[in-house]
Structures are given as structure tokens and as C-alpha cells.
Design a protein around this motif. Sequence first.
Motif: not given
Length: 358
Positions: A290-299
Motif C-alpha cells: 500500500k502506498n506510503d505504508s511501512g512495507p512500501y518504505k522498506y522496499k
Amino acid sequence: MNTIYNKSSKSASNNTIKQLSTSEFSKWDCYVKNHPQGSFFHLSGWKEVISKSFNHDCYFLYVEIDGKISGVLPLVEVKSKLFGHALISTPFCVYGGAIADTPELVRQLEQQACQLAEKLSVDYLELRYQEKQESSLLLKQAHSTFGFALAEDNEKILASIKKKQRAVIRHSLKNELSFSLEQGKSNLADFYQLLSTSYRNLGTPIFSKNYFDNLVDVFGDNIDIAVIKNKDNQLSSAVMNFYFNEQVLPYYGGGNDSARGLKSADYMYYQVMCNASEKGYRWYDFGRSKNDSGPYKYKKNWGMEPKSLYYYYHLVNATELPNLSPNNPKYKLFIQLWQKLPLKVSQLVGPFLSKFLG
């Protein structure tokens, strides 16, 4: 199989649109593997996995011209009093939507899907595309996908990763972690334990173990499972990987409380990259976030650029676009309560809910 939909119909241009039968699985998969927009999630095996695991009705449509498949659209009906009634391509998958020889055939398959959605009286039709479409359907862009090309050897792969994340991986390499990568079900119990723990901690209902059994049974050599343990042989992280053409997709991953300190997830994903490269796979698909989520930032920290996903909708009984995201405020209390459940309880109850969260 629900018989509300006719198994074959004629489109405006006299192309035949049919429903997939078992005898056509190999032709369908050959088409998917040779189409530039084909993905692991378009494969016919999902029809069997979803039917056996969740008992959802599947409508896998294809266009036939002169006896040859010229376009496909996998569709699944998901019906729940709690989460709504939808026709989706494809639930439990990040990609889907119609692929065909021409844009005109794609639109014909979409039109057929809209008609089917209306016959089934669903709340909405959802088509999950990787690429932007010239479609009249409603568009929602809430997710992005990540990936990058795999270099030929381990050191080059490490060098291609963003500096800060590269330092984390180097740290993980000093933690005396073990990496086990197996096809079949030898790693399945450990994987399920770790995935269940991760899902419970996130407040998300876990799938049944039967679902993962069916994935391995149906897709066979195109799936393997990586498990990471610490120096004392205790579990830390695990991931189930899908393989399609030249791509590796680490799809279902999780870990326990030790993972963060050991950097075991970072170690694991790097090892998956290296192993895939050695076997000749050239693209690492890190999946949807999901945009701007934690996983998004991690990737993004790995140096991968987000690529927007295009999800298109046709509203039938719904009056607004669906929002089943964990960020939806109406699920906040549910998530908080779920996080407090004993693991065994979450494994027992989770499958009754997760089957509708496609």
C-alpha cells in the motif's frame, strides 16, 4: 460450478468467449507464459487452488479464435456478509485482469466480466492490472509494486542494493543464520508457524494451512519455501516463493520476535535473490504494498522504485469503491483485538475470515 453464466457466448466481433475446463489448462498456461503481461497469478492452477481451499466459484474466461486462445480473464466470486460480495481478478493475488492479443479483445473480456457481475448481482467487479488500461471502468491506485533486475553473482547483487540496506544485509551475514530452501512440504510446518505469528502480530487473519498445501500441490516445482534459523537452530523468518518465466516472487513471508534483531528477513530476501540468480532467474518481484505504508518504505530502502498498480472497478450494487484496507478506521478495533489472541486461537479462527479477504 455456478451455472448462472453461459459457458460460451458470441461477442460483437464474432469471437467465442468460453469458460475454462480442465482439458484446456495447458493451452491456457501456454498462452499466459507467452504473453508479455502474463503473470503467475493468471495461471490456471489458481482455479484449482481457490476452489479447493475456499470453495469460491471460479469463472475463468477465455477468447477463442479459430480454435486458439487469444485472451484470458480469470475471475472469482467472493461472497461474505461481513466483507461484501465481489467478482475479482484475481483474489489472493496482486495482479490479474484481462490479457489478450489486442486491446479490443481485452475490452470484450472486460465487457463480459461486467455482464457476469450484474448477473451474479455482486457489489462490484475488481480487475487488478499492472499496466494502465484504456478502460471506461473506475480506477483506483492505492498500491504499488516493486522489483529489480538480478545481477549474475552474489557480490553484484549486493552492490546493486541501496547503501543503507546493503549495510543491514552485511550485518545479517555476521549473525550465524542458517538458510534452508526446499521444494515440497518439508519446510511447510515451520513456514506456517512463522507466517501465522506474523499475521497475528499485524492483526490479520491467517489462511488455513490447507491453502498452502494446495499451492504446493498444484504449482509443484514453481514454488519453494525458505526458512531462516538462528545459531541455536531456532526459527526466525520464512517465505514462500513463486517462480514464473524469469521471475522470482517472494510472496508470503513472516517472522517472529527475533527477526528484527537478527535482521533475518533482510538476510532471507538477499539469499532468495542469490539463489534465484544462480538458477538463471533475472527479475526479482518484491510484490505489492500500500502506498506510503511501512512495507512500501522498506522496499524503497532496497533501491527499488515503486511502480503504480491500476485496479479497475465496475460498481453493481455498491455505491462507492471498496476499502478493505487495514488502514480503514472501522477495522481498527478488530485489528487491536486480533493482535491479543493466542496464536493457536488465531490459527483456528483466522481461516473462517481470511477466505473472504481476497
